[in-house]
Design an enzyme around this catalytic site. Structure first.
Site, PDB file in Angstrom:
ATOM      1  N   CYS A   1       0.850  -1.010   0.006  1.00  0.00           N
ATOM      2  CA  CYS A   1       0.090  -0.002   0.096  1.00  0.00           C
ATOM      3  C   CYS A   1       0.880   1.115  -0.017  1.00  0.00           C
ATOM      4  O   CYS A   1       1.495   1.523  -0.954  1.00  0.00           O
ATOM      5  CB  CYS A   1      -1.120   0.081   1.268  1.00  0.00           C
ATOM      6  SG  CYS A   1      -2.374   1.143   1.051  1.00  0.00           S
TER       7      CYS A   1
ATOM      8  N   HIS B   1      -4.009  -5.378   1.361  1.00  0.00           N
ATOM      9  CA  HIS B   1      -3.492  -5.837   2.657  1.00  0.00           C
ATOM     10  C   HIS B   1      -4.064  -7.464   2.817  1.00  0.00           C
ATOM     11  O   HIS B   1      -5.035  -7.628   2.217  1.00  0.00           O
ATOM     12  CB  HIS B   1      -4.373  -5.022   3.493  1.00  0.00           C
ATOM     13  CG  HIS B   1      -3.946  -3.378   3.765  1.00  0.00           C
ATOM     14  ND1 HIS B   1      -2.539  -3.043   4.153  1.00  0.00           N
ATOM     15  CD2 HIS B   1      -4.389  -2.372   3.246  1.00  0.00           C
ATOM     16  CE1 HIS B   1      -2.419  -1.881   3.856  1.00  0.00           C
ATOM     17  NE2 HIS B   1      -3.450  -1.397   3.340  1.00  0.00           N
TER      18      HIS B   1
END
Length: 502
Positions: free
Chosen positions: A330, A438
């Site tokens: 991310c 994630h």
């Protein structure tokens, strides 16, 4: 209509979240439809539901313990700190905007209808709701229009259990001070006290238990030992972030960014014998790991500047050039690119040169991407080549749009939020790779394959490694937590409190 019970604490990190999860598991085991609820959570660890809505991970853990699909109804307000004085405010799973602390304090009473709408929906569909408070109910400067501690208990008409951490010392003072700082009607809501994180012989403690009961006129209904259960901790108070861990056969260094988010992405590696996961924040702590991970962050630009200022960026780039595996997740993935542009002032505004290790450019947008995804790794070269074509699942949660420039994608996504849809994610360049996803390491076999590859690079055997079932492991830990609470807390009294209400 459901019966409600609330868990509050004498301080932050007293063990409210874990105790709430334990009660959720116990009530579920006893045959009750049970859900957790926290009106307002402040955390950088968040999760995306099947509907594409954002909620705190603590309530996800509690929902798992209760055997329920996580729902944003369980956490209608999430505050994600952006700096020391402000947070992104997320209501019903969607971004409301950024507010400083003073503005939010004035605004929060307007959120009571949202809180009660979510609570009432859970109330209609379940037998038991276990509510968690935040911080301490004795924060008297926050008493006006409280929506998360005694204010929530009153709105839900819920009896309260007060959890106190004895491991830090001063447990009796913290119990007495908390109770005495409450208003009389608030004190009456507390029906039992739990002493948490106890080490030693409980018989030595009993005189103190009797004395505190005499002083506050509330029974102590349990003394819970310091537990070694392996269940996700909430945010940066986690002991996992201690950098002084022993270096094992496979050493993974996670860069402890100032605004690091979703560090639970890496818990799965800790289940593998012979693997150390260290959270490091300086060149000296970095040492010589087999793999470096740049985690997610709530402030990519600010944390990249921090990397530069303390010398970690230069050291990481040097090690990557020498062949160390470098993986960005991310915000960490965004840092690895060429440029970061923030035309709307989502983070710090302006433009910033990235680390220049992946051929990508990121532009921060006003809309947040929130999706659950699944797919497979594409062809992977270099040390982690055996990741090629292995399945994964996880979720995206980011404000940036990343453009790849003549770069190979890392993964192929085939389902987005439950719908069949083909797209690519991430980028790779030899041993350097990044992804927005994630939980990408959680699927069975992903983490163990990475560890096998890192072992083999060092000429070590990997035959003893087993493919992991992270989900099964977590189920075992929830059962262990429930068992320990049953042993050390009078559940008969808790059921009486639950039945009587307020």
């Amino acid at each position: 209509m459901a019966k409600s019970i609330m868990v509050q604490g004498t301080m932050s990190n007293a063990g409210k979240s874990l105790f709430t999860a334990g009660l959720c598991r116990i009530f579920m085991q006893d045959g009750y439809q049970t859900v957790p609820f926290k009106s307002q959570n402040m955390a950088l660890n968040s999760y995306i539901t099947k509907e594409g809505l954002e909620m705190g991970r603590a309530q996800v853990v509690q929902a798992e313990a209760a055997g329920k699909e996580p729902s944003v109804l369980m956490n209608p307000i999430l505050l994600k700190p952006t700096n020391d004085k402000g947070s992104q405010v997320i209501v019903n799973g969607e971004v409301l905007g950024n507010m400083n602390a003073a503005d939010y304090f004035k605004y929060k009473s307007k959120l009571k209808p949202d809180i009660m709408k979510a609570f009432n929906k859970l109330d209609e569909a379940n037998d038991v709701i276990v509510i968690e408070g935040a911080g301490s109910p004795a924060e008297i400067n926050l008493r006006d229009d409280d929506i998360v501690n005694m204010g929530m208990a009153k709105m839900a008409k819920a009896p309260v259990l007060l959890v106190a951490d004895i491991d830090r010392g001063g447990v009796f003072a913290s119990i007495f001070g908390t109770v005495m700082l409450l208003e009389e009607d608030e004190r009456k809501l507390i029906k039992g006290i739990i002493i948490n994180k106890f080490r030693g012989d409980v018989e030595v403690l009993r005189p103190g238990l009797r004395m505190i009961e005499d002083k506050v006129h509330i029974p102590v209904i349990g003394v819970v030992p310091y537990l070694t259960v392996d269940i996700e901790d909430e945010d940066s108070l986690s002991e996992r972030l201690d950098s002084e861990r022993t270096v094992e056969a496979v050493d993974i260094a996670v860069i402890r960014l100032p605004r690091m988010s979703n560090f639970t992405d890496f818990n799965v590696f800790e289940l593998i014998p012979g693997v150390s996961v260290r959270y490091v924040k300086s060149e000296a702590e970095l040492k010589n790991p087999d793999m470096i991970i740049l985690p997610g962050t709530k402030n990519t630009m600010g944390d990249l500047k921090w990397l530069r200022q303390n010398g970690l960026e230069g050291r990481i780039k040097k090690m990557a050039a020498q062949g160390t595996v470098l993986f960005g997740v991310c915000g960490g993935y965004q840092m690895l690119g060429m440029t970061l542009d923030d035309p709307y002032g989502v983070e710090e505004g302006g433009s910033l040169t990235g680390m220049g290790l992946l051929n990508i450019k990121t532009t921060f947008s006003e809309q947040k991407t929130r999706t659950q995804v699944s797919g497979i790794f594409g062809p992977v070269e270099g040390t982690l080549s055996r990741l090629s074509h292995i399945a994964f699942s996880g979720y995206e949660i980011h404000m940036g749009v990343t453009e790849t420039i003549d770069a190979e994608p890392l993964t192929v996504i085939d389902h987005v939020s439950g719908q069949a849809l083909l797209k690519t994610d991430g980028t790779k360049n030899g041993n350097i790779m990044g992804s927005y996803i994630h939980g990408i390491f959680d699927e069975e076999g992903v983490a163990s394959t990475i560890v096998e590859c890192l072992l083999n690079k060092k000429g070590l055997e990997s035959s003893s490694l087993q493919k992991l079932s992270f989900r099964q492991y977590k189920e075992q830990q929830y059962d262990l937590l429930a068992e320990e609470i049953r042993k050390n807390v009078d559940m008969d009294i808790i059921y009486k409190i639950l039945k009587a209400g307020v």
